[in-house]
Write a protein that holds these residues in place. Sequence first.
Motif, mmCIF file in Angstrom:
data_model
loop_
_atom_site.group_PDB
_atom_site.id
_atom_site.type_symbol
_atom_site.label_atom_id
_atom_site.label_comp_id
_atom_site.label_asym_id
_atom_site.label_seq_id
_atom_site.Cartn_x
_atom_site.Cartn_y
_atom_site.Cartn_z
ATOM 1 N N GLY A 140 -10.528 46.191 9.167
ATOM 2 C CA GLY A 140 -11.240 46.393 10.423
ATOM 3 C C GLY A 140 -10.418 45.983 11.620
ATOM 4 N N ALA A 141 -9.694 44.862 11.510
ATOM 5 C CA ALA A 141 -8.847 44.416 12.610
ATOM 6 C C ALA A 141 -7.737 45.418 12.878
ATOM 7 N N ASP A 142 -7.142 45.974 11.816
ATOM 8 C CA ASP A 142 -6.094 46.988 11.990
ATOM 9 C C ASP A 142 -6.646 48.231 12.676
ATOM 10 N N ARG A 143 -7.880 48.595 12.356
ATOM 11 C CA ARG A 143 -8.485 49.775 12.980
ATOM 12 C C ARG A 143 -8.635 49.558 14.484
ATOM 13 N N VAL A 144 -8.997 48.346 14.876
ATOM 14 C CA VAL A 144 -9.098 48.020 16.301
ATOM 15 C C VAL A 144 -7.721 48.126 16.973
ATOM 16 N N ARG A 145 -6.707 47.586 16.338
ATOM 17 C CA ARG A 145 -5.354 47.623 16.927
ATOM 18 C C ARG A 145 -4.845 49.055 17.076
ATOM 19 N N ARG A 146 -5.151 49.907 16.117
ATOM 20 C CA ARG A 146 -4.699 51.301 16.198
ATOM 21 C C ARG A 146 -5.307 52.015 17.397
ATOM 22 N N GLN A 147 -6.442 51.527 17.890
ATOM 23 C CA GLN A 147 -7.059 52.123 19.073
ATOM 24 C C GLN A 147 -6.514 51.534 20.372
ATOM 25 N N GLY A 148 -5.588 50.567 20.248
ATOM 26 C CA GLY A 148 -4.912 50.048 21.433
ATOM 27 C C GLY A 148 -5.408 48.717 21.934
ATOM 28 N N ALA A 149 -6.377 48.118 21.244
ATOM 29 C CA ALA A 149 -6.907 46.824 21.665
ATOM 30 C C ALA A 149 -6.263 45.704 20.845
ATOM 31 N N SER A 150 -6.465 44.484 21.286
ATOM 32 C CA SER A 150 -6.104 43.326 20.473
ATOM 33 C C SER A 150 -7.207 43.107 19.435
ATOM 34 N N ALA A 151 -6.897 42.339 18.406
ATOM 35 C CA ALA A 151 -7.893 42.099 17.366
ATOM 36 C C ALA A 151 -7.737 40.713 16.783
ATOM 37 N N VAL A 152 -8.854 40.140 16.356
ATOM 38 C CA VAL A 152 -8.856 38.887 15.611
ATOM 39 C C VAL A 152 -9.720 39.073 14.375
ATOM 40 N N GLN A 153 -9.366 38.355 13.319
ATOM 41 C CA GLN A 153 -10.132 38.419 12.085
ATOM 42 C C GLN A 153 -10.928 37.132 11.937
ATOM 43 N N ALA A 154 -12.251 37.271 11.858
ATOM 44 C CA ALA A 154 -13.131 36.107 11.691
ATOM 45 C C ALA A 154 -14.464 36.592 11.162
ATOM 46 N N ASP A 155 -15.181 35.694 10.527
ATOM 47 C CA ASP A 155 -16.506 35.987 9.996
ATOM 48 C C ASP A 155 -17.516 35.200 10.829
ATOM 49 N N VAL A 156 -18.502 35.886 11.385
ATOM 50 C CA VAL A 156 -19.449 35.184 12.260
ATOM 51 C C VAL A 156 -20.331 34.197 11.511
ATOM 52 N N LEU A 157 -20.331 34.258 10.182
ATOM 53 C CA LEU A 157 -21.058 33.251 9.414
ATOM 54 C C LEU A 157 -20.218 32.003 9.170
ATOM 55 N N ASP A 158 -18.954 32.052 9.577
ATOM 56 C CA ASP A 158 -18.050 30.895 9.532
ATOM 57 C C ASP A 158 -17.982 30.324 10.941
ATOM 58 N N ASP A 163 -16.948 27.518 12.362
ATOM 59 C CA ASP A 163 -15.716 26.914 12.861
ATOM 60 C C ASP A 163 -14.640 27.962 13.119
ATOM 61 N N GLY A 164 -14.502 28.922 12.202
ATOM 62 C CA GLY A 164 -13.507 29.969 12.391
ATOM 63 C C GLY A 164 -13.818 30.827 13.603
ATOM 64 N N LEU A 165 -15.096 31.084 13.822
ATOM 65 C CA LEU A 165 -15.493 31.888 14.974
ATOM 66 C C LEU A 165 -15.236 31.138 16.277
ATOM 67 N N LEU A 166 -15.549 29.837 16.291
ATOM 68 C CA LEU A 166 -15.276 29.027 17.476
ATOM 69 C C LEU A 166 -13.796 29.076 17.834
ATOM 70 N N ALA A 167 -12.934 28.974 16.829
ATOM 71 C CA ALA A 167 -11.496 29.012 17.079
ATOM 72 C C ALA A 167 -11.060 30.373 17.615
ATOM 73 N N ALA A 168 -11.601 31.438 17.051
ATOM 74 C CA ALA A 168 -11.218 32.783 17.478
ATOM 75 C C ALA A 168 -11.599 33.038 18.927
ATOM 76 N N LEU A 169 -12.806 32.656 19.326
ATOM 77 C CA LEU A 169 -13.227 32.899 20.700
ATOM 78 C C LEU A 169 -12.565 31.926 21.668
ATOM 79 N N ARG A 170 -12.278 30.731 21.209
ATOM 80 C CA ARG A 170 -11.583 29.785 22.085
ATOM 81 C C ARG A 170 -10.194 30.303 22.442
ATOM 82 N N ASP A 171 -9.557 30.974 21.481
ATOM 83 C CA ASP A 171 -8.215 31.515 21.719
ATOM 84 C C ASP A 171 -8.246 32.730 22.639
ATOM 85 N N THR A 172 -9.290 33.563 22.543
ATOM 86 C CA THR A 172 -9.337 34.789 23.348
ATOM 87 C C THR A 172 -10.006 34.588 24.705
ATOM 88 N N ARG A 173 -10.898 33.603 24.823
ATOM 89 C CA ARG A 173 -11.577 33.256 26.080
ATOM 90 C C ARG A 173 -12.139 34.499 26.800
#
Length: 274
Positions: free
Chosen positions: A18-36, A38-48
């Motif tokens: 899924g992340a690769d599909r986003v990148r192929r459309q020209g956007a940035s992408a992060v891989q995270a599971d919203v049920l995780d 801590d991982g989600l907090l880190a992903a959004l903290r990095d992208t702000r």
Amino acid sequence: MLLEAGHQVTGLSRSATGADRVRRQGASAVQADVLDRDGLLAALRDTRPDAVIHQLTDLADADGAATDRLRREGTRNLVAAARAAGATRIVAQSVGFAYEPGEKPADETTPLDVTAPAARGALVAGVQALESAASEMNTAVLLRYGILYGPGTWYAPGGAATAALAGDANARFIGYVVPDSSVTSFLHVADAARAAIAALDWPAGPVNVADDDPAEGREWVPVLAEALGVAPPKAASGHVPWARGVSNDLARSRGWQPSYATWRTGFASQMADA
């Protein structure tokens, strides 16, 4: 569409594919599971992000319980992460078929069907939890979509609705394709996307987003079957009381209008997209 509108876009997916599909459309992408959380907090903290567009579902296996959980727990985690990252706005995908029973298409003042029994009760509770959590953001626009059709949906050619209409008992499909007097409002996925982008500038609150043509199953089911190349089922009597469709007057008052104003032409257009 977001990139074309000049936004800086980061897409989130729980899978590398899924992340690769986003990148192929020209956007940035992060891989995270919203049920995780801590991982989600880190992903959004990095992208702000300034704003979050929440279009999450978990329906690949037609698992309503999985999506109910995602709406409850995933939305809670996403809102917490968004607020921690400094985001002030959320646009969240809700549904236009969670309203209480009635005779006319529902508008946004119609109560949700909170006393519904069994499986529907779980769906409505999930929707209510999603909308409540999202509303903790400074600005939350809740898009109550009609039934989505078009590329990548269950109603596209070869999709789950095709199998269900053909009588496949193993079809992975959560839907209602009975040609009775139950009323459904539809929405092409391209119009859903356009509404999500427009909603970045809308005031907070729920908004029904659907085409202009709520219709009974005995009208739309044969048209869908013909578009999909499947023999239509026999007409049936009766109706599901909560299947009433929705009014899109509020969305239209904000300048949004569907490119596919009716499923009557929209279903056939799917063949060209296939």
